[in-house]
Design a protein around this motif. Structure first.
Motif, PDB file in Angstrom:
ATOM      1  N   ALA A 181       0.837  -1.207   0.000  1.00 39.77           N
ATOM      2  CA  ALA A 181       0.000   0.000   0.000  1.00 39.77           C
ATOM      3  C   ALA A 181       0.868   1.252   0.000  1.00 39.77           C
ATOM      4  N   PHE A 182       1.971   1.205   0.724  1.00 39.51           N
ATOM      5  CA  PHE A 182       2.874   2.353   0.780  1.00 39.51           C
ATOM      6  C   PHE A 182       3.486   2.654  -0.586  1.00 39.51           C
ATOM      7  N   ILE A 183       3.940   1.611  -1.276  1.00 39.05           N
ATOM      8  CA  ILE A 183       4.607   1.836  -2.569  1.00 39.05           C
ATOM      9  C   ILE A 183       3.617   1.772  -3.737  1.00 39.05           C
ATOM     10  N   THR A 184       2.342   1.668  -3.420  1.00 37.42           N
ATOM     11  CA  THR A 184       1.262   1.564  -4.424  1.00 37.42           C
ATOM     12  C   THR A 184       1.568   0.482  -5.452  1.00 37.42           C
ATOM     13  N   ASN A 185       1.792  -0.716  -4.949  1.00 38.64           N
ATOM     14  CA  ASN A 185       2.081  -1.868  -5.799  1.00 38.64           C
ATOM     15  C   ASN A 185       0.761  -2.551  -6.178  1.00 38.64           C
ATOM     16  N   VAL A 186       0.391  -2.472  -7.443  1.00 41.46           N
ATOM     17  CA  VAL A 186      -0.899  -3.018  -7.880  1.00 41.46           C
ATOM     18  C   VAL A 186      -0.820  -4.510  -8.194  1.00 41.46           C
ATOM     19  N   ASP A 187       0.340  -5.107  -8.039  1.00 37.28           N
ATOM     20  CA  ASP A 187       0.550  -6.432  -8.613  1.00 37.28           C
ATOM     21  C   ASP A 187       1.020  -7.465  -7.592  1.00 37.28           C
ATOM     22  N   ARG A 188       0.190  -7.718  -6.560  1.00 39.72           N
ATOM     23  CA  ARG A 188       0.414  -8.888  -5.706  1.00 39.72           C
ATOM     24  C   ARG A 188      -0.971  -9.472  -5.397  1.00 39.72           C
ATOM     25  N   THR A 189      -1.579 -10.013  -6.421  1.00 37.99           N
ATOM     26  CA  THR A 189      -2.958 -10.470  -6.361  1.00 37.99           C
ATOM     27  C   THR A 189      -3.024 -11.994  -6.456  1.00 37.99           C
ATOM     28  N   PHE A 190      -4.226 -12.539  -6.348  1.00 35.65           N
ATOM     29  CA  PHE A 190      -4.392 -13.985  -6.495  1.00 35.65           C
ATOM     30  C   PHE A 190      -3.950 -14.436  -7.893  1.00 35.65           C
ATOM     31  N   ARG A 191      -4.164 -13.583  -8.865  1.00 36.01           N
ATOM     32  CA  ARG A 191      -3.797 -13.933 -10.237  1.00 36.01           C
ATOM     33  C   ARG A 191      -2.289 -13.941 -10.429  1.00 36.01           C
ATOM     34  N   ASN A 192      -1.598 -13.079  -9.691  1.00 41.42           N
ATOM     35  CA  ASN A 192      -0.154 -12.941  -9.856  1.00 41.42           C
ATOM     36  C   ASN A 192       0.435 -12.546  -8.502  1.00 41.42           C
ATOM     37  N   THR A 193       0.789 -13.531  -7.698  1.00 42.42           N
ATOM     38  CA  THR A 193       1.161 -13.229  -6.311  1.00 42.42           C
ATOM     39  C   THR A 193       2.527 -12.561  -6.178  1.00 42.42           C
ATOM     40  N   ASN A 194       3.407 -12.785  -7.132  1.00 36.35           N
ATOM     41  CA  ASN A 194       4.761 -12.216  -7.066  1.00 36.35           C
ATOM     42  C   ASN A 194       5.449 -12.526  -5.745  1.00 36.35           C
ATOM     43  N   MET A 195       5.228 -13.764  -5.288  1.00 32.59           N
ATOM     44  CA  MET A 195       5.925 -14.278  -4.110  1.00 32.59           C
ATOM     45  C   MET A 195       6.393 -15.694  -4.423  1.00 32.59           C
ATOM     46  N   LEU A 196       7.548 -16.045  -3.899  1.00 28.47           N
ATOM     47  CA  LEU A 196       8.125 -17.368  -4.116  1.00 28.47           C
ATOM     48  C   LEU A 196       8.424 -18.032  -2.778  1.00 28.47           C
ATOM     49  N   MET A 197       8.344 -19.358  -2.761  1.00 32.09           N
ATOM     50  CA  MET A 197       8.837 -20.131  -1.624  1.00 32.09           C
ATOM     51  C   MET A 197      10.188 -20.714  -2.035  1.00 32.09           C
ATOM     52  N   TRP A 198      11.200 -20.399  -1.245  1.00 29.33           N
ATOM     53  CA  TRP A 198      12.557 -20.868  -1.545  1.00 29.33           C
ATOM     54  C   TRP A 198      13.214 -21.252  -0.234  1.00 29.33           C
ATOM     55  N   HIS A 199      13.665 -22.494  -0.134  1.00 32.64           N
ATOM     56  CA  HIS A 199      14.222 -23.013   1.108  1.00 32.64           C
ATOM     57  C   HIS A 199      13.278 -22.768   2.290  1.00 32.64           C
ATOM     58  N   LYS A 200      11.997 -23.009   2.032  1.00 25.18           N
ATOM     59  CA  LYS A 200      10.930 -22.921   3.053  1.00 25.18           C
ATOM     60  C   LYS A 200      10.725 -21.504   3.597  1.00 25.18           C
ATOM     61  N   GLU A 201      11.184 -20.505   2.864  1.00 24.89           N
ATOM     62  CA  GLU A 201      10.970 -19.118   3.267  1.00 24.89           C
ATOM     63  C   GLU A 201      10.263 -18.365   2.146  1.00 24.89           C
ATOM     64  N   LEU A 202       9.501 -17.337   2.539  1.00 22.70           N
ATOM     65  CA  LEU A 202       8.749 -16.540   1.576  1.00 22.70           C
ATOM     66  C   LEU A 202       9.618 -15.399   1.055  1.00 22.70           C
ATOM     67  N   TRP A 203       9.727 -15.312  -0.255  1.00 23.37           N
ATOM     68  CA  TRP A 203      10.517 -14.271  -0.911  1.00 23.37           C
ATOM     69  C   TRP A 203       9.602 -13.401  -1.766  1.00 23.37           C
ATOM     70  N   LEU A 204       9.833 -12.099  -1.733  1.00 24.39           N
ATOM     71  CA  LEU A 204       9.052 -11.161  -2.537  1.00 24.39           C
ATOM     72  C   LEU A 204       9.820 -10.822  -3.809  1.00 24.39           C
ATOM     73  N   ILE A 205       9.103 -10.787  -4.927  1.00 23.46           N
ATOM     74  CA  ILE A 205       9.732 -10.447  -6.209  1.00 23.46           C
ATOM     75  C   ILE A 205       8.840  -9.482  -6.976  1.00 23.46           C
ATOM     76  N   ASP A 206       9.427  -8.855  -7.974  1.00 26.65           N
ATOM     77  CA  ASP A 206       8.688  -8.114  -8.994  1.00 26.65           C
ATOM     78  C   ASP A 206       7.880  -6.939  -8.449  1.00 26.65           C
ATOM     79  N   HIS A 207       8.542  -5.809  -8.292  1.00 25.36           N
ATOM     80  CA  HIS A 207       7.879  -4.573  -7.844  1.00 25.36           C
ATOM     81  C   HIS A 207       7.807  -3.532  -8.962  1.00 25.36           C
ATOM     82  N   GLY A 208       7.906  -3.998 -10.203  1.00 26.06           N
ATOM     83  CA  GLY A 208       7.938  -3.079 -11.336  1.00 26.06           C
ATOM     84  C   GLY A 208       6.650  -2.338 -11.605  1.00 26.06           C
ATOM     85  N   SER A 209       5.538  -2.790 -10.981  1.00 29.27           N
ATOM     86  CA  SER A 209       4.253  -2.101 -11.166  1.00 29.27           C
ATOM     87  C   SER A 209       3.942  -1.128 -10.030  1.00 29.27           C
ATOM     88  N   ALA A 210       4.885  -0.937  -9.122  1.00 27.70           N
ATOM     89  CA  ALA A 210       4.686   0.015  -8.017  1.00 27.70           C
ATOM     90  C   ALA A 210       4.888   1.451  -8.507  1.00 27.70           C
TER      91      ALA A 210
END
Length: 259
Positions: A128-157
């Protein structure tokens, strides 16, 4: 915060169809990167948003792949047979941005993977702070890697920069798109996240952040100098930080409609 730099040496494959055509590529440091090209649909502004959003997320303690400045020279990708990709690479000569490739990572699936309220609230607050429109059910832009949650892809902020007018109004916007956030339902501790994060995002951090933006990405408006553009980004984030109650209330109201 100062990013490493490397030179792209091998184009491996495009990662999805569409206007931006990010790609998996290798650089002369022997690492593979997901490359965001400055010749893509939103050009340098997508790289600016990726850099600002990613480094803010890192400052706030989230897991983020390393961001690296990647030089693309004229010879890179000449053997690529796809004409659209050739055009993209030709338009992207110079400085691009790469995210360290997380080999073996899997996409976050909200139907099977749960996020606790504290982490969910922090991610919703940041988006909400960076006005990122792109972390939705359709495109979560989150990955699980070594059992941890990683955030990716902020190009739509920071989507205010696509019109570059009335940025003050955008800085105080409630950000209605938060209603589509994949983690909104779990985000029950937004005020706690707000209290924590406002201590971390200082004026000096924001100033250092915008000062790291390469001049090469800040030439999209002939009427504005790179220094002027940096100041608008700084002022936008500072003003938004001073008015977090506006977007917190919007998120809380949208969440009430879900539960």
């Amino acid at each position: 915060m100062k990013l490493r730099s490397a030179h792209l040496t091998r184009y491996i494959l495009p990662l999805r169809e569409g206007g931006s055509l990010p790609a998996l590529a290798e650089a002369d440091d022997d690492f593979k990167y997901v490359v965001k090209f400055k010749g893509s649909g939103h050009r340098e502004k997508a790289l600016i948003a990726e850099f600002l959003g990613g480094e803010i997320a890192r400052k706030l303690g989230f897991k983020i792949p390393e961001l690296v400045l990647l030089h693309l020279d004229e010879a890179f990708g000449r053997t690529e047979g796809d004409e659209e990709i050739q055009d993209l690479l030709q338009a992207s000569q110079g400085l691009n941005l790469g995210l360290h490739f997380l080999s073996g990572a899997i996409n976050y699936d909200p139907n099977v993977m749960k996020v606790d309220p504290d982490l969910a609230s922090k991610i919703v607050w940041m988006d909400a702070f960076i006005t990122n429109v792109d972390r939705t059910f359709r495109n979560t832009n989150m990955l699980m890697w070594h059992k941890e949650l990683w955030l990716i892809d902020h190009g739509s902020a920071f989507f205010f920069h696509h019109s570059w007018e009335n940025w003050e109004k955008h800085a105080k916007s409630p950000f209605a798109f938060i209603k589509d956030h994949v983690l909104l339902k779990e985000a029950s501790e937004l005020e706690k996240a707000d209290e924590t994060f406002k201590q971390l995002i200082t004026d000096s951090f924001l100033m250092d952040l915008v000062n790291e933006l390469p001049d090469e990405w800040l030439n999209f408006d002939p009427d504005l100098t790179p220094e002027t553009i940096r100041k608008v980004y700084f002022d936008f984030m500072k003003l938004r930080l001073e008015n977090t109650e506006i977007f917190i209330k919007e998120a809380q109201n949208a969440r009430q409609n879900l539960i």
